[in-house]
Scaffold this active site. Structure first.
Site, short mmCIF file in Angstrom:
data_model
loop_
_atom_site.label_atom_id
_atom_site.label_comp_id
_atom_site.label_asym_id
_atom_site.label_seq_id
_atom_site.Cartn_x
_atom_site.Cartn_y
_atom_site.Cartn_z
CB SER A 148 -1.08 0.19 0.88
OG SER A 148 -1.60 -0.94 0.94
CE LYS B 185 -4.01 5.11 -8.15
NZ LYS B 185 -3.37 5.37 -9.93
CD GLN C 15 -4.06 1.93 -1.23
OE1 GLN C 15 -3.97 2.82 -1.67
NE2 GLN C 15 -4.11 0.44 -1.42
#
Length: 142
Positions: A43, A50, A94
């Site tokens: 993650s 991102k 997330q």
């Protein structure tokens, strides 16, 4: 038909530049709020990518990190805080969440993405996928 050598990084770079130019024409800078609960290494990599993609095209990225021991109430407070922030247009929660949190209930509480930000997020994701695929192809042909 001869093989075509495609430079994925160059293509992705052109797409990002084009997207950045389009984002500059918006009435204001779009913002993405990101919430990470716990310390999942995969993650962390995904969210960093991102955030980097947002920075490259001019999207504000605000990240909230919560400990894995956070309660649903604490997570909901983080969601509410981003939702109340006028600079934030979309929230990325997330996944996976720690097992003690009710993922379905929390996901339902997330606000819906406005079309503009949804399209930008989808495009960024597509560019990242394309670049990774092309990198694999180019790496295999060397």
């Amino acid at each position: 038909m001869p093989a075509i050598l495609l430079d994925g990084n160059a293509v992705a770079s052109r797409i990002r530049r084009s997207l950045a130019e389009r984002i500059k024409t918006l009435p204001r800078q779009p913002g993405l709020g990101v919430i990470v609960v716990g310390n999942n290494p995969a993650s962390a990599i995904y969210v960093r990518r991102k955030q980097k993609a947002c920075a490259e095209v001019g999207i504000l990225s605000l990240r909230i990190d919560l400990p894995a021991t956070s309660t649903e109430s604490q997570l909901q407070d983080a969601i509410d805080s981003l939702n109340a922030d006028p600079a934030i247009d979309a929230i990325l929660l997330q996944l996976p969440l720690p097992a003690h949190l009710d993922e379905k209930r929390i996901m339902i509480s997330l606000p819906k993405l406005p079309d503009m930000v949804k399209k930008v997020t989808e495009l960024l994701t597509a560019v990242q996928r394309l670049a990774r695929r092309i990198d694999k192809i180019e790496g295999g042909s060397k």
